[in-house]
Design an enzyme around this catalytic site. Structure first.
Site, short mmCIF file in Angstrom:
data_model
loop_
_atom_site.label_atom_id
_atom_site.label_comp_id
_atom_site.label_asym_id
_atom_site.label_seq_id
_atom_site.Cartn_x
_atom_site.Cartn_y
_atom_site.Cartn_z
N CYS A 140 36.96 43.42 30.61
CA CYS A 140 37.57 43.25 32.32
C CYS A 140 38.73 44.19 32.45
O CYS A 140 39.42 44.01 32.51
CB CYS A 140 37.57 41.67 32.41
SG CYS A 140 38.28 41.89 34.24
N CYS B 15 40.84 42.84 34.58
CA CYS B 15 41.28 41.89 34.26
C CYS B 15 43.07 42.68 33.58
O CYS B 15 43.92 42.08 33.52
CB CYS B 15 41.13 40.95 33.82
SG CYS B 15 39.58 40.16 34.09
N ASP B 16 42.58 43.25 32.36
CA ASP B 16 43.50 43.53 31.56
C ASP B 16 43.81 45.01 31.48
O ASP B 16 44.64 46.01 31.01
CB ASP B 16 42.93 43.78 30.24
CG ASP B 16 42.52 42.00 30.15
OD1 ASP B 16 43.11 41.00 30.64
OD2 ASP B 16 41.27 41.83 29.03
#
Ligand code: NAP
Length: 310
Positions: free
Chosen positions: A133, A136-137
């Site tokens: 993701c 997200c990261d």
């Protein structure tokens, strides 16, 4: 066993949020957490985009916190996978570990699983440089070297997003042509920070001893040549599989196997069965959106139960 008012299947952010709402509405929900509870956030380390945690929170800690919150209001948890469901008549019937359960409403929150390459190092380094993701990261790889695997729209989207953060982004794709839509391909091709390694696969990821991603070995399928790339982040974007096998033939699914819901609701094709989180969302796939639809599902189940009593 008495018929439960609400049974929740799945224990990611959607399932736990549905449980918190249903429990606080005195519906005494029963949750099948699955043998592997917690969903996709169990495979990540720091989560910085879930509201409420200024300094971020570890994925597994966040899920444990949600679990305790759901338990505090009286959710019963069973750490088993549901083996089969029958939604043809109400109360609905569920089988798990040889026992039969009945429910007036069911909330499905079984999520989706990111497809993985199948390399041994991949799981070990998940959340330690390997991610599924970018939203997200990506932030953790500011000004670093990033690699994305895949040739579809997700891979292009991840590469474009990461190109705004990283120093450079290599896209590894197993064929000589991309699967992504033309517009996404063109955007990625025009981006000076994105470089394509076509006809290529990931052979190995280093370095499990260091406990983080430091390099990726890429093999060219045409020449057989293996090249080591110094990389800090490896994003696997080769698609997701919704966890809907259990519901095939019971509910209407979309052509891509995600559960079909009435837009703007969590209502499935069977009245009284609701779907929340990634299992019904192939677009956003975020913990925050999953929690949001989990809340919706509990409120819709509550209204459905109220209407039954009228
Ligand atoms: P996808 O379209 O199925 O593409 C998956 C990609 O991963 C393909 O290029 C495939 O290679 C590759 N792949 C699959 N298994 C692999 C393996 N084991 N090793 C190496 N490579 C592998 O999945 P997606 O990109 O997640 O997209 C899913 C759907 O959502 C699509 O309909 C897509 O259009 C849509 N979507 C749209 C947008 C957008 O419009 N902004 C963004 C994201 C997703 P092959 O090509 O060789 O099969």
């Amino acid at each position: 066993m008495p018929t439960r008012k609400v049974v929740i299947i799945g224990s990611g952010p959607a399932g736990y949020t549905a449980a918190i709402y249903a429990a606080r509405a005195n519906l005494a929900p029963l949750m099948f957490t699955g043998l592997q509870s917690g969903g996709q956030l169990m495979l990540t380390t720091l989560v910085e985009n879930y509201p409420g945690f200024v300094d971020g929170i570890d994925g597994p800690v966040l899920m444990e916190t949600m679990r305790k919150q759901a338990e505090r209001f009286g959710t019963d948890m069973i750490a088993e996978d549901v083996a089969s469901v029958d939604f043809s008549t109400r109360p609905f019937t569920l089988q798990a570990e040889g026992a039969t359960y009945q429910a007036d409403t069911v909330i499905i929150a079984t999520g989706a699983s990111a497809k993985m390459l199948g390399l041994a190092e991949e799981r070990e380094l998940m959340g330690r440089g390997v991610s599924t993701c970018a939203t997200c990261d990506g932030f953790f790889f500011k000004d670093q070297n990033i690699m994305v695997v895949g040739g579809g729209d997700s891979a292009m989207e991840e590469a474009l997003y990461l190109s705004r953060l990283g120093r450079k982004v290599d896209v590894v794709h197993r064929r000589d042509s991309l699967r992504a839509s033309k517009i996404m391909q063109e955007r990625a091709a025009k981006n000076p920070r994105i470089n394509f390694l076509l006809d290529s696969v990931v052979d190995a990821i280093g370095d499990t001893k260091a406990g983080k991603v430091t390099s990726v070995d890429v093999r060219n399928l045409k020449t057989g040549q293996v090249t080591t790339h110094l990389v800090d982040g490896l994003f696997i974007a080769i698609g997701h599989v919704p966890n809907t096998a259990l519901f095939r033939g019971q509910l209407e699914l979309l052509p891509n196997d995600y559960i079909k819901v009435v837009p703007g609701t969590t209502q499935t094709s069977v009245p009284g069965v609701f779907a929340a989180g990634d299992v019904a969302d192939h677009t956003f796939r975020q913990a925050a959106t999953a929690a949001g639809t989990g809340c919706m599902a509990a409120l819709e189940a509550e209204r459905f139960l109220e209407a039954l009593q009228r």
